[in-house]
Structure formats: structure tokens, C-alpha cells
Motif scaffolding. Sequence first.
Motif, PDB file in Angstrom:
ATOM      1  N   ASP A  30     100.574  47.569 -34.577  1.00  0.00           N
ATOM      2  CA  ASP A  30     101.221  48.768 -34.038  1.00  0.00           C
ATOM      3  C   ASP A  30     100.595  49.949 -34.754  1.00  0.00           C
ATOM      4  N   ASP A  31      99.632  50.576 -34.098  1.00  0.00           N
ATOM      5  CA  ASP A  31      98.906  51.665 -34.735  1.00  0.00           C
ATOM      6  C   ASP A  31      99.814  52.868 -35.007  1.00  0.00           C
ATOM      7  N   ALA A  32     100.839  53.049 -34.227  1.00  0.00           N
ATOM      8  CA  ALA A  32     101.758  54.172 -34.450  1.00  0.00           C
ATOM      9  C   ALA A  32     102.541  54.006 -35.745  1.00  0.00           C
ATOM     10  N   LYS A  33     102.715  52.752 -36.146  1.00  0.00           N
ATOM     11  CA  LYS A  33     103.476  52.462 -37.363  1.00  0.00           C
ATOM     12  C   LYS A  33     102.584  52.041 -38.525  1.00  0.00           C
ATOM     13  N   ASN A  34     101.274  52.057 -38.305  1.00  0.00           N
ATOM     14  CA  ASN A  34     100.344  51.586 -39.344  1.00  0.00           C
ATOM     15  C   ASN A  34     100.757  50.210 -39.848  1.00  0.00           C
ATOM     16  N   ALA A  35     100.982  49.303 -38.909  1.00  0.00           N
ATOM     17  CA  ALA A  35     101.492  47.986 -39.269  1.00  0.00           C
ATOM     18  C   ALA A  35     100.764  46.888 -38.512  1.00  0.00           C
ATOM     19  N   VAL A  36     100.644  45.756 -39.175  1.00  0.00           N
ATOM     20  CA  VAL A  36     100.093  44.564 -38.548  1.00  0.00           C
ATOM     21  C   VAL A  36     101.069  43.427 -38.815  1.00  0.00           C
ATOM     22  N   TYR A  37     101.205  42.549 -37.820  1.00  0.00           N
ATOM     23  CA  TYR A  37     102.216  41.503 -37.877  1.00  0.00           C
ATOM     24  C   TYR A  37     101.582  40.133 -37.670  1.00  0.00           C
TER      25      TYR A  37
END
Length: 114
Positions: free
Chosen positions: A72-79
Amino acid sequence: QVQLVESGGGLVQPGGSQRLSCTVSGLRFSIYVWAWYRQAPGKQRELVASISSGGTTSYAASVKGRFTISRDDAKNAVYLQIDSLKPEDTAVYYCNTRGQIASWGQGTQVTVSS
């Protein structure tokens, strides 16, 4: 300063599921290929899955069909969604870019045991 913070691990029974998260700060998240790695006791760290900036994914043979990486690039997150867990998936899981440009975070421990 680049920071990688992994979370979501824990103790899970064989066949169970976990969702790991990694939040990133200090660099331009969206332009990188991101990856999850794991290190089991007594073994070298290994690449588990990666995802490109365009969403193309790649998996190690040992986890293909059971693990799903997303970002999620908007959240600077990878899952990392991990399903059908096996005891051999027990490891500390880390995120980093595919080129491992950041210092490693503390990781998150996943223990698969009945």
C-alpha cells in the motif's frame, strides 16, 4: 534515516494463518521493489517474496500458493499474508527492498507449533 518496522507475528498452529505488516519511513517507498525475507534458527536469511512498484509478485518455491505479498504505497507499507502454515515456516520475518538497501529492522517472529 530509514526505518523498517515489522509486526504481526506470533504463535500459530500448523495450518493456520498470519498477516505480517511492515511500515517504512525515511525513503521514497513507491519506487522500490519490496520483499519479505525470513531467517530460521541456524539458517541463513532467505528471500520469501517480492513485489514490484507495478504490483508484480514473485515467490520462493517453498511458499508459492501459501503466501501472498501486497503493498500500500499510500501507507508506505508492505504486507505478507501467510496461510497453511507449516512448522518449517518458523522464522523471524523481515522486510526490506529487493536490493536490501535499508538496515534491517527487528523482524517479527512467527512460530508454527501445535
